[in-house]
Motif scaffolding. Structure first.
Motif, mmCIF file in Angstrom:
data_model
loop_
_atom_site.group_PDB
_atom_site.id
_atom_site.type_symbol
_atom_site.label_atom_id
_atom_site.label_comp_id
_atom_site.label_asym_id
_atom_site.label_seq_id
_atom_site.Cartn_x
_atom_site.Cartn_y
_atom_site.Cartn_z
ATOM 1 N N PHE A 1 -1.072 -30.341 9.154
ATOM 2 C CA PHE A 1 -1.154 -28.918 9.496
ATOM 3 C C PHE A 1 -2.603 -28.449 9.566
ATOM 4 N N THR A 2 -2.781 -27.348 10.267
ATOM 5 C CA THR A 2 -4.075 -26.682 10.334
ATOM 6 C C THR A 2 -3.817 -25.179 10.331
ATOM 7 N N ASN A 3 -4.868 -24.391 10.249
ATOM 8 C CA ASN A 3 -4.723 -22.935 10.256
ATOM 9 C C ASN A 3 -5.198 -22.360 11.581
ATOM 10 N N TYR A 4 -4.504 -21.347 12.044
ATOM 11 C CA TYR A 4 -4.851 -20.683 13.303
ATOM 12 C C TYR A 4 -4.917 -19.184 13.065
ATOM 13 N N ASN B 1 5.358 -21.127 6.557
ATOM 14 C CA ASN B 1 4.486 -19.990 6.250
ATOM 15 C C ASN B 1 5.098 -19.030 5.225
ATOM 16 N N GLU C 1 -4.012 -35.357 9.252
ATOM 17 C CA GLU C 1 -3.747 -34.007 8.748
ATOM 18 C C GLU C 1 -2.572 -33.418 9.519
ATOM 19 N N THR D 1 -3.840 -15.177 9.831
ATOM 20 C CA THR D 1 -3.991 -16.630 9.867
ATOM 21 C C THR D 1 -2.650 -17.282 9.567
ATOM 22 N N ARG E 1 -0.269 -20.947 9.398
ATOM 23 C CA ARG E 1 -0.250 -22.405 9.254
ATOM 24 C C ARG E 1 0.562 -22.986 10.404
ATOM 25 N N ASN F 1 -0.766 -29.596 13.454
ATOM 26 C CA ASN F 1 -2.091 -29.970 13.940
ATOM 27 C C ASN F 1 -1.988 -30.708 15.277
#
Length: 248
Positions: free
Chosen positions: A108-111, A161, A106, A174, A176, A179
């Protein structure tokens, strides 16, 4: 200010505390070359942005710093990728090694920005004389906070983003992000790690020509990080010394 934090982060890698986040183990052993290849010039193509980002994340998570994660084929990224392959006796070639990409399933992830993030944002200054008057060296914005937390270029975060305006970030938003194992400034504690005889065979080498700090253990390259070696008037020089502490 960013340089000071970057140097401190590098020190933590060499002498990590128990709070340092650990990366997940590799899914499998990297493919080996049939024989060790001599150090030579290898032409790397311009990988697409997604591929470059995944490779940068892999290198960053495995202590071969590619510079800021930005999805671009920059100098430090190219050098770090080849250094990792050489140190693990992987085939040196321009094509992408699927094994490397498999380690980052993966991209990317969300923060979500927590309320306490604002504690690390405040007035900034560029000159040392002005910095000395501040109570602390903080981030200039929440965007800078997020960028350094996920080892990324601010412009790259803006790009992934869109159309979100990252100049107006606030707690609860939030974002993007790549990861990558995050740098958690809130987990840092003042003090120094105790010397560990188990790491007596580690040596730090500062290569001012290639602008990298290299860490060897038993003559094996185990980590590499880009550096700013200094000016011609105040050069950093080449330094070799033993390291008696290290990450778990």
């Amino acid at each position: 200010m960013r340089l000071l934090r970057a140097f401190f982060c590098l020190s933590l890698v060499v002498s990590a505390s128990a709070a340092t986040p650990k990366i997940l183990p590799l899914m499998s052993a990297p493919p080996k070359a049939e024989r060790a290849e001599k150090k030579s010039v290898v032409a790397l193509p311009n990988y697409d942005e997604e591929t470059a980002t995944r490779l940068q994340i892999f290198l960053d998570n495995n202590y071969f710093g590619p510079g800021k994660i930005d999805g671009q084929m920059g100098e430090f990224f190219r050098k770090a990728l080849l250094a990792y392959k050489r140190s693990h006796l992987m085939p040196l070639r321009g094509t992408v090694d699927q094994w490397l990409l498999d380690q980052v399933p993966e991209t990317f992830t969300n923060y979500t920005i927590p309320p306490e993030a604002e504690n690390f944002v405040g007035p900034t200054a560029s000159k040392p004389s002005e910095q000395a008057k501040l109570k602390g060296l903080k981030y200039g914005s929440l965007l800078e906070f997020v960028a350094e937390r996920f080892h990324s270029a601010e412009d790259y975060l803006r790009k992934i983003n869109r159309p979100m305006n990252l100049d107006e970030l606030k707690p609860g938003d939030t974002v993007r992000v790549p990861n990558v194992v995050p740098f958690k400034i809130e987990d840092l504690q003042p003090g120094f790690a105790e010397p560990n005889p188990a790491f007596a065979n580690r040596i730090v080498y500062v290569d001012t020509k290639e602008r990298f700090l290299l860490i060897y253990e038993n003559n094996q390259l185990v980590a590499e990080f880009p550096i700013t070696p200094g000016s011609t008037k105040l050069p950093a020089g080449r330094i070799i010394r033993s390291v008696f502490c290290g990450w778990p």
